[in-house]
Design a protein around this motif. Structure first.
Motif, PDB file in Angstrom:
ATOM      1  N   LYS A  52       0.815  -1.220   0.000  1.00 41.66           N
ATOM      2  CA  LYS A  52       0.000   0.000   0.000  1.00 41.66           C
ATOM      3  C   LYS A  52       0.844   1.264   0.000  1.00 41.66           C
ATOM      4  CE  LYS A  52      -0.477  -0.378   5.041  1.00 41.66           C
ATOM      5  NZ  LYS A  52       0.556  -1.451   5.105  1.00 41.66           N
ATOM      6  N   GLU A  53       2.059   1.194   0.539  1.00 45.66           N
ATOM      7  CA  GLU A  53       2.926   2.365   0.607  1.00 45.66           C
ATOM      8  C   GLU A  53       3.368   2.870  -0.762  1.00 45.66           C
ATOM      9  OE1 GLU A  53       2.663   0.557   4.482  1.00 45.66           O
ATOM     10  OE2 GLU A  53       3.253  -0.348   2.559  1.00 45.66           O
ATOM     11  N   ASP A  54       3.227   2.027  -1.791  1.00 45.62           N
ATOM     12  CA  ASP A  54       3.659   2.429  -3.132  1.00 45.62           C
ATOM     13  C   ASP A  54       2.857   3.614  -3.680  1.00 45.62           C
ATOM     14  OD1 ASP A  54       5.594   0.483  -3.169  1.00 45.62           O
ATOM     15  OD2 ASP A  54       4.334  -0.989  -4.184  1.00 45.62           O
ATOM     16  N   PHE A  55       1.696   3.899  -3.081  1.00 45.95           N
ATOM     17  CA  PHE A  55       0.857   5.003  -3.555  1.00 45.95           C
ATOM     18  C   PHE A  55       1.000   6.260  -2.691  1.00 45.95           C
ATOM     19  CE2 PHE A  55      -1.304   1.030  -4.790  1.00 45.95           C
ATOM     20  CZ  PHE A  55      -1.358   1.210  -6.163  1.00 45.95           C
ATOM     21  N   THR A  56       1.970   6.268  -1.786  1.00 48.00           N
ATOM     22  CA  THR A  56       2.095   7.345  -0.806  1.00 48.00           C
ATOM     23  C   THR A  56       2.093   8.734  -1.436  1.00 48.00           C
ATOM     24  OG1 THR A  56       3.285   5.925   0.737  1.00 48.00           O
ATOM     25  CG2 THR A  56       3.570   8.303   1.008  1.00 48.00           C
ATOM     26  N   LEU A  57       2.853   8.919  -2.494  1.00 49.03           N
ATOM     27  CA  LEU A  57       3.012  10.256  -3.071  1.00 49.03           C
ATOM     28  C   LEU A  57       1.844  10.665  -3.969  1.00 49.03           C
ATOM     29  CD1 LEU A  57       6.827  10.206  -3.874  1.00 49.03           C
ATOM     30  CD2 LEU A  57       5.658  11.084  -1.842  1.00 49.03           C
ATOM     31  N   MET A  58       0.869   9.781  -4.132  1.00 49.93           N
ATOM     32  CA  MET A  58      -0.318  10.128  -4.921  1.00 49.93           C
ATOM     33  C   MET A  58      -1.486  10.578  -4.058  1.00 49.93           C
ATOM     34  SD  MET A  58      -0.317   7.185  -7.897  1.00 49.93           S
ATOM     35  CE  MET A  58      -1.893   7.756  -8.550  1.00 49.93           C
ATOM     36  N   HIS A  59      -1.462  10.260  -2.770  1.00 51.44           N
ATOM     37  CA  HIS A  59      -2.629  10.555  -1.924  1.00 51.44           C
ATOM     38  C   HIS A  59      -2.953  12.044  -1.887  1.00 51.44           C
ATOM     39  CE1 HIS A  59      -3.365   6.568  -0.291  1.00 51.44           C
ATOM     40  NE2 HIS A  59      -2.093   6.435   0.047  1.00 51.44           N
ATOM     41  N   GLU A  60      -1.970  12.869  -1.579  1.00 51.79           N
ATOM     42  CA  GLU A  60      -2.262  14.295  -1.393  1.00 51.79           C
ATOM     43  C   GLU A  60      -2.710  14.991  -2.678  1.00 51.79           C
ATOM     44  OE1 GLU A  60      -0.076  15.998   2.416  1.00 51.79           O
ATOM     45  OE2 GLU A  60       1.380  15.284   0.938  1.00 51.79           O
ATOM     46  N   PRO A  61      -2.038  14.767  -3.823  1.00 52.08           N
ATOM     47  CA  PRO A  61      -2.553  15.421  -5.034  1.00 52.08           C
ATOM     48  C   PRO A  61      -3.944  14.944  -5.431  1.00 52.08           C
ATOM     49  CG  PRO A  61      -0.667  14.000  -5.552  1.00 52.08           C
ATOM     50  CD  PRO A  61      -0.732  14.122  -4.065  1.00 52.08           C
ATOM     51  N   LEU A  62      -4.274  13.681  -5.157  1.00 51.85           N
ATOM     52  CA  LEU A  62      -5.631  13.213  -5.445  1.00 51.85           C
ATOM     53  C   LEU A  62      -6.630  13.806  -4.449  1.00 51.85           C
ATOM     54  CD1 LEU A  62      -4.886   9.496  -6.378  1.00 51.85           C
ATOM     55  CD2 LEU A  62      -5.674  11.297  -7.908  1.00 51.85           C
ATOM     56  N   ALA A  63      -6.199  13.989  -3.203  1.00 56.50           N
ATOM     57  CA  ALA A  63      -7.067  14.633  -2.213  1.00 56.50           C
ATOM     58  C   ALA A  63      -7.400  16.063  -2.630  1.00 56.50           C
ATOM     59  CB  ALA A  63      -6.395  14.629  -0.849  1.00 56.50           C
ATOM     60  N   GLU A  64      -6.423  16.764  -3.221  1.00 53.69           N
ATOM     61  CA  GLU A  64      -6.662  18.134  -3.677  1.00 53.69           C
ATOM     62  C   GLU A  64      -7.673  18.189  -4.812  1.00 53.69           C
ATOM     63  OE1 GLU A  64      -5.634  20.928  -2.410  1.00 53.69           O
ATOM     64  OE2 GLU A  64      -4.388  20.003  -0.853  1.00 53.69           O
ATOM     65  N   ARG A  65      -7.856  17.076  -5.490  1.00 54.90           N
ATOM     66  CA  ARG A  65      -8.849  17.008  -6.568  1.00 54.90           C
ATOM     67  C   ARG A  65     -10.199  16.492  -6.051  1.00 54.90           C
ATOM     68  NH1 ARG A  65      -6.093  16.918 -11.652  1.00 54.90           N
ATOM     69  NH2 ARG A  65      -8.142  16.696 -12.631  1.00 54.90           N
ATOM     70  N   GLY A  66     -10.292  16.234  -4.731  1.00 57.88           N
ATOM     71  CA  GLY A  66     -11.565  15.844  -4.133  1.00 57.88           C
ATOM     72  C   GLY A  66     -11.745  14.362  -3.915  1.00 57.88           C
ATOM     73  N   TYR A  67     -10.690  13.566  -4.064  1.00 63.79           N
ATOM     74  CA  TYR A  67     -10.837  12.110  -3.947  1.00 63.79           C
ATOM     75  C   TYR A  67     -10.281  11.565  -2.637  1.00 63.79           C
ATOM     76  CZ  TYR A  67     -12.454  12.153  -8.686  1.00 63.79           C
ATOM     77  OH  TYR A  67     -13.199  12.408  -9.806  1.00 63.79           O
ATOM     78  N   ARG A  68     -11.096  10.750  -2.004  1.00 61.67           N
ATOM     79  CA  ARG A  68     -10.642   9.932  -0.876  1.00 61.67           C
ATOM     80  C   ARG A  68      -9.973   8.695  -1.463  1.00 61.67           C
ATOM     81  NH1 ARG A  68     -14.714   5.793   1.922  1.00 61.67           N
ATOM     82  NH2 ARG A  68     -13.469   5.026   3.690  1.00 61.67           N
ATOM     83  N   THR A  69      -8.753   8.424  -1.048  1.00 54.78           N
ATOM     84  CA  THR A  69      -8.000   7.293  -1.589  1.00 54.78           C
ATOM     85  C   THR A  69      -7.719   6.282  -0.488  1.00 54.78           C
ATOM     86  OG1 THR A  69      -6.007   8.642  -1.307  1.00 54.78           O
ATOM     87  CG2 THR A  69      -6.938   8.493  -3.528  1.00 54.78           C
ATOM     88  N   VAL A  70      -7.858   5.006  -0.839  1.00 51.30           N
ATOM     89  CA  VAL A  70      -7.622   3.921   0.110  1.00 51.30           C
ATOM     90  C   VAL A  70      -6.689   2.921  -0.560  1.00 51.30           C
ATOM     91  CG1 VAL A  70      -8.668   2.127   1.535  1.00 51.30           C
ATOM     92  CG2 VAL A  70      -9.930   4.247   1.089  1.00 51.30           C
ATOM     93  N   ALA A  71      -5.434   2.908  -0.125  1.00 52.18           N
ATOM     94  CA  ALA A  71      -4.442   1.947  -0.624  1.00 52.18           C
ATOM     95  C   ALA A  71      -4.401   0.773   0.335  1.00 52.18           C
ATOM     96  CB  ALA A  71      -3.071   2.603  -0.735  1.00 52.18           C
TER      97      ALA A  71
END
Length: 300
Positions: A52-71
């Motif tokens: 799941k840690e492989d997506f770490t650097l994508m969480h915040e930019p996706l959050a800024e676009r309005g998406y809740r992300t669950v890795a």
């Protein structure tokens, strides 16, 4: 020698166990950014030897676009438990049903989630959608091809399987490091975090999971036509080069799926690690194209 720092989740992320009828799975979840209208939830599946840690650097930019992300760590992967030696627990159908249970636990029965899978995770995501597409708003296949992996990568997986037949996970880790860090298959995947995280997630992963999923990567049939028949929007995303599934093969798969196709410059098999901001932007653009209502005459 300077080493990478160990893994630290993004400041607003939550690390917790996701409980489902099929077991408990370790997740890193990140809400939509404050002040941004929530657009939906995305479930992110890592690849072979990944986590799941492989997506770490994508969480915040996706959050800024309005998406809740669950890795999520899949069954027997890093911090999610699973049988040590029973390969049948990791059959493709079992892992696909896990994904359906994970999506349900995230509320997909009421509001379908965007499903994204990297490499092996893409093939597991595909299998889940083929069992039941209704929990999903869309499917993104990231560096994940139509069938078995390339011949060179099959050889790496065979070396890993041969090593695990006679060595412990710790001994196998040391042997892999002696050969150098291979990309994605046959050893510790290049990703987010320093050597301590990579070693910890390797030792946390169950040998049976690696053996079973490694076999699947070398024998997976082409199921693109079955997938294309589903009423889902598809996105095929990859780096500009990929030695696990060649880029022209991914181009062809996208055409067969009538999918959006994105190629991330200066990225290879792990665009989520190589170019996380560009990758997050491309993923969010795709999701927004689905989530936004169609323009009307008054909107134009």
């Amino acid at each position: 020698m300077t080493t990478q720092p160990d893994f630290t989740p993004p400041p607003n992320a939550h690390v917790y166990p996701l409980h489902t009828p099929r077991g408990t799975f370790a997740v890193v979840a990140h809400p939509a950014a404050p002040g941004v209208d929530p657009r939906g939830t995305a479930l992110l599946l890592p690849g072979f030897t990944g986590s799941k840690e492989d997506f770490t650097l994508m969480h915040e930019p996706l959050a800024e676009r309005g998406y809740r992300t669950v890795a999520i760590d899949g069954r027997g992967q890093h911090e999610s438990d699973g049988p040590e030696d029973d390969e049948s627990a990791y059959e493709r159908g079992e892992l696909a049903r896990d994904v359906l249970a994970q999506a349900a636990a995230l509320g997909a029965r009421n509001t379908p989630v965007h499903l994204l899978g990297h490499s092996l995770g893409g093939q597991i995501a595909r299998a889940a959608a083929l069992l039941d597409h209704t929990p999903f708003r869309s499917l993104t296949l990231m560096a994940s091809g139509p069938a078995q992996i390339s011949d060179s990568q099959q050889q790496r997986v065979k070396l890993l399987r041969d090593a695990l037949a006679v060595m412990t996970m710790a001994e196998t880790w040391e042997a892999i490091l002696a050969m150098g860090p291979p990309e994605e298959v046959g050893g510790p995947a290049r990703g987010i975090g320093g050597p301590d995280l990579l070693r910890r997630r390797w030792l946390g992963t169950k040998p049976a999971q690696l053996l079973a999923t490694g076999r699947q990567l070398t024998t997976e049939p082409d199921r693109v036509d079955e997938l294309a028949a589903l009423p889902l929007p598809f996105h095929v995303l990859s780096g500009a080069s990929d030695d696990t599934w060649p880029v022209p093969m991914l181009d062809d798969m996208a055409a067969r799926l009538k999918a959006r196709r994105t190629v991330i410059p200066d990225a290879e098999h792990s665009p989520n690690a190589d170019q996380p901001l560009r990758t997050a932007q491309a993923v969010a653009d795709f999701w927004e194209s689905i989530d936004s209502p169609p323009a009307t005459e008054t909107d134009a």
